[in-house]
Write an enzyme that holds these catalytic residues in place. Structure first.
Site, short mmCIF file in Angstrom:
data_model
loop_
_atom_site.label_atom_id
_atom_site.label_comp_id
_atom_site.label_asym_id
_atom_site.label_seq_id
_atom_site.Cartn_x
_atom_site.Cartn_y
_atom_site.Cartn_z
N SER A 224 -5.33 53.28 -8.66
CA SER A 224 -5.84 52.18 -9.51
C SER A 224 -5.12 51.13 -9.14
O SER A 224 -4.18 51.29 -8.33
CB SER A 224 -5.41 52.77 -11.14
OG SER A 224 -3.92 52.78 -11.13
N ASP A 225 -5.47 50.13 -9.57
CA ASP A 225 -4.62 48.87 -9.47
C ASP A 225 -3.44 48.92 -10.46
O ASP A 225 -3.67 49.85 -11.40
CB ASP A 225 -5.35 47.46 -9.72
CG ASP A 225 -4.91 46.21 -9.42
OD1 ASP A 225 -3.75 46.21 -9.04
OD2 ASP A 225 -5.61 45.21 -9.12
N TRP A 226 -2.63 48.36 -10.57
CA TRP A 226 -1.37 48.37 -11.31
C TRP A 226 -1.80 48.10 -12.94
O TRP A 226 -2.09 47.16 -12.79
CB TRP A 226 -0.03 47.46 -10.66
CG TRP A 226 0.77 48.00 -9.74
CD1 TRP A 226 2.10 48.10 -9.68
CD2 TRP A 226 0.36 49.02 -8.61
NE1 TRP A 226 2.52 48.71 -8.47
CE2 TRP A 226 1.37 49.40 -7.99
CE3 TRP A 226 -0.91 49.26 -8.09
CZ2 TRP A 226 1.36 50.16 -6.94
CZ3 TRP A 226 -0.87 50.18 -6.93
CH2 TRP A 226 0.13 50.53 -6.42
#
Length: 851
Positions: A224-226
């Site tokens: 995932s993106d952060w």
């Protein structure tokens, strides 16, 4: 251990241990399971450098040009070499996973992260990305292609829905990912924050499983993106293997409960954990140690590559009077260097692309260095200011004890004295001994890490103390921003009070204070002045408990100059100089992750400065530095213009090398420069003013970038693919082979350097479908070659193309189609400057799925 058996290890793990693997450990690591030989893999932000594992007091890094600059080089060999260098720096920092490259299509130049992607065109974007990935992974480091997909603006980036047709999604936004996978094998991919047609990408089985894994055959890990995971069951079912960062919010105990409810099954967990272990297998094979100390890289060869990449990303836009290059035989004795981007090294855009550079060279420094060798007189004038926040103190601070540059940062878990960090605080207070301290060379301390968490609690007090030595005499304006509350003292005097109900601001993830300013009079050049901040982070850490941190501070200072005086001084200097070099543009405060630009204007009095200097000096060279397009209202009056992008460590030398003819410019624009914002194809359906209740309608369909300008017959200021040279090139002898039954064909032509100067030319191959059954762009880039030619030299250029060059996506059939008929083959120096025209005929239509 140099080998690692995935299936054997997976079979030994308990369910709890498998679940543990599905989320990160802190900001930059995966979770270990030590008893089964599973260590933490380390990752680092890219895409233009390797920051390492610390925002604060990290190991300095090499910064390469912004991706738009690397894309402008149109040089896959250079992208490969940059990738190798990034891979080597990852190894030095014990990093197994680099979070780059970014290949989101630049739908609008207003995008806060536009500078992070290579191009507005999917072919250029995808092929440069593939070379970059191949370079990084040749060193055993995983590249992470991102942000998948249609993550094209910062406004409401966690929730906005990119509402896009299937055809546009496939041909424009998915295509660079598809091409990168076709020409490389990225070991990891990062899903984006946003929704696509109403569904978050991190919860979309169609995008992550059906297209990415099944149709394209992607075998790597999906992270995932952060903080870009918003669900438990849905994200795991869709195919997100790793939630970042840690500690987990959506997994862990939530997965255990979902298993108990049979919303998830052990087989689902095994699929996700297997991908983490498969990447770990590659990390073992790389030989990169786990939990290694971080080191920098600084070699003559690396510095040369940084300089080469900076120069090769610079586009010569105008040279009408042949003022450039400034050669030894030019009748020049005096040079005026003017502009805010001359004195400061703006190496990159803002946000996660920012890092602590190992060194920087400003344009002013580089021009002065060449001038000294050539006995030229160089004088500088600022002309105007363009900063949003006051410039940092970094170049002008030393430790109180005189032992070196920087500042002392001290921490206490309990209040060190009565009135500390309040308006009544006095520097004569007898402070208790601090719990922990460190020195730092920066005046922007984002304390997400770099603090000894075994000694310092998250809820703490801190003191920042340094000596500020101005380089010029005068009145200075100091500024302070805090993640918390506190005060700034100059000498013994309290000058900024942020301890009593400080106003909120945008800094520190939007939860810090506003920037507050105060002036101090009559400072003397070369004299040191004590500066101290006393602060508490109580309020801040309570607001962001999810992200462990110790708050932060940012202190800046700038000499106070009346705007009219600064402008007039620059104009007067230009008037009496043989040549004026204006270095203007944007910086990391204007182009950054977290927000989009409101317009395409240069900030402050920049345009007026340029116009007035142009009036008084006929030999004015304008150098614009920005990560994406800006408008030039003075362009008709300017005869010599360079576009420099953000050039990394060596941006100054790169600019000087082109100005003085050490390097012949060869870059071409990787994105269109419009005359006005309203001409941009996505206008007005973009950003905060273009959203419709949480949705952005991609009304322009496939007509993005130059495709949109051409279909509407709008003439831009500078077209995609445009760039001049100090050489001249002639194109001839176009020949196109017959198209094979699989859709393959070869385009061959000759380029000749008709000048007396060695140069490099980017030849661009566009294809037009002459008999399409639906609206298609007038032409589309499908190949390019960068050719190096000595004076008078000719070279035959051959490019192999395939069905990708002919097809479009038929959303009725859910597949790619190339219709039988005649296709035009257009070879040119830009998307508008077509030199050769030919044609090929596809006798039988083609249809396909996959790569």
């Amino acid at each position: 251990m140099t080998t690692f058996n995935v299936e054997e290890t997976l079979s030994k793990l308990s369910v709890i241990q498998k679940i543990k693997l599905l989320s990160g450990l802190g900001w930059w690591h995966t979770e270990p399971v030590a008893e089964y030989g599973i260590p933490s893999m380390r990752m680092s932000d890219g895409p233009n450098g390797v920051r390492g594992t610390r925002f604060f007091n990290g190991v300095p890094s090499s910064c390469f040009p912004s991706s738009t600059g690397l894309g402008a080089s149109f040089d896959v060999d250079l992208a490969y070499k940059v990738g190798i260098a990034l891979g080597e720096e990852c190894r030095a920092k014990g990093c197994h996973i680099l979070l780059g490259p970014t290949v989101n299509t630049q739908r609008s130049p207003l995008g806060g992260r536009s500078f992070e992607s290579f191009a507005e065109d999917p072919t250029l974007n995808g092929l440069i990305a593939a070379a970059y990935i191949n370079g990084v992974q040749s060193k055993g480091v995983s590249a992470t292609i991102k942000h998948y997909v249609a993550n094209d603006q910062e406004f409401e980036r966690f929730s906005i829905s990119s509402d896009v047709s299937e055809r546009a999604l496939r041909e424009i936004y998915l295509k660079p990912f598809q091409l990168a996978l076709k020409h490389s094998d990225p070991w990891a991919l990062m899903s984006s924050y946003n929704r696509v047609n109403g569904v978050h990408v991190s919860e979309s089985p169609r995008l992550l499983d059906d297209i990415l894994r099944k149709e394209w055959g992607f075998k790597g890990l999906i992270m995932s993106d952060w903080i870009g995971v918003y669900s438990t069951v849905e994200s795991i079912k869709a195919g997100v293997d790793l939630e970042m960062p840690g500690p987990t919010v959506m997994r862990g105990k939530a997965v255990e409960r979902s298993l108990a409810a049979q919303k998830l099954f052990i087989s689902d967990i095994d699929e996700r954990a297997r991908k983490v272990l498969e990447l770990l297998q590659k990390a073992y094979a790389s030989g990169i140690p786990f939990d290694a100390p971080e080191e920098g890289v600084d070699t003559p060869e690396l510095r040369q590559l940084l300089r080469e990449s900076a120069a090769d990303s610079i586009v010569l836009l105008k040279n009408d009077k042949n003022v450039l290059p400034l050669t030894m035989d030019s009748k020049i004795k005096s040079i005026a260097v003017i502009g805010p981007n001359a004195k400061y090294a703006f190496s990159s855009g803002g946000g996660s692309a920012r890092l602590l550079e190992s060194y920087t060279v400003t344009p002013l420094q580089a021009i002065q260095a060449v001038a000294e060798k050539r006995d030229l007189d160089v004088k500088f004038a600022l002309g105007t200011t363009t900063h949003k926040l006051n410039p940092l103190l970094d170049p002008y601070i030393t430790l109180l004890d005189g032992t070196g540059t920087g500042a002392l940062l001290e921490f206490w878990n309990e209040i060190p004295a009565n009135g500390f960090a309040t308006a009544n605080s006095k520097l004569t207070d007898n402070l208790k001994p601090c719990t922990w301290s460190c020195t730092t060379k920066v005046s922007n301390c984002v304390l997400l890490d770099g603090v000894d968490d075994t000694k310092v609690e998250k809820d703490c007090y801190l003191r920042y103390s340094t000596v500020f030595t101005p380089e010029e005499s005068g009145t200075y304006e100091f500024s302070l921003t805090l993640a918390g509350s506190g005060n700034l003292f100059f000498g013994d005097n309290l000058i900024i009070d942020l301890s009593t109900s400080p106003a909120p601001g945008d800094y520190f993830m939007g939860l810090g204070t506003a920037e507050v300013k105060a002036q101090v009079n009559d400072l003397q050049a070369g004299q040191g002045y004590k500066v101290e901040i006393r602060a508490s982070n109580h309020d801040y850490v309570k607001q962001v408990p999810i992200i462990p941190n110790w708050g932060g501070l940012r202190i800046g200072a700038v000499k106070v100059v009346e705007p009219e005086d600064a402008l007039n001084e620059a104009v007067d200097l230009a008037r009496v100089s043989d040549v004026a070099i204006l270095v203007v543009g944007l910086n990391h405060e204007w182009e950054s992750e977290g927000y989009d630009r409101p317009d395409l204007e240069l900030p402050g009095l920049t345009n007026r400065l340029v116009s007035e200097v142009l009036e008084v000096n006929p030999n004015t060279i304008v150098v614009n530095q920005s990560g994406s397009s800006v408008t030039f209202p003075w362009i008709d009056e300017a005869h010599t213009v360079l576009q420099a992008f953000y050039g990394g460590n060596e941006l100054g030398n790169g600019i000087a090398d082109v100005l003085f003819g050490i390097v012949n410019p060869s870059a071409k624009l990787s994105l269109t420069f419009p005359k006005r914002l309203a001409d941009v194809p996505s206008y007005p359906s973009y950003g905060s003013k273009g959203q419709e209740h949480g949705r952005i309608l991609y009304n322009e369909g496939v007509f993005v970038g130059y495709r949109g300008y051409q279909i509407k017959n709008i003439t831009p200021m500078f077209p995609f693919g445009f760039g001049l040279s100090y050489s001249a090139f002639e194109y001839s002898a176009l020949n196109c082979s017959e198209i094979s039954s699989e859709g393959k064909f070869t385009v061959t032509f000759t380029i000749k350097n008709t000048s007396s100067v060695y140069g490099r030319e980017v030849a661009q191959i566009y294809i037009a479908d002459d008999e399409a059954s639906l609206p298609r762009p007038q032409k589309e880039l499908k190949g390019f070659k960068k050719v190096a030619l000595q004076a008078g030299e000719s070279q035959s250029v051959e490019t192999e193309l395939d069905r990708e060059a002919l097809g479009f996506f038929d959303d009725r059939r859910g597949e790619w189609v190339a219709e039988k008929g005649v296709f035009s083959v257009l070879v040119g120096a830009s998307s508008e400057d077509i030199k050769l025209k030919g044609s090929v005929e596809l006798r039988n239509g083609l249809a396909w799925r996959g790569l």
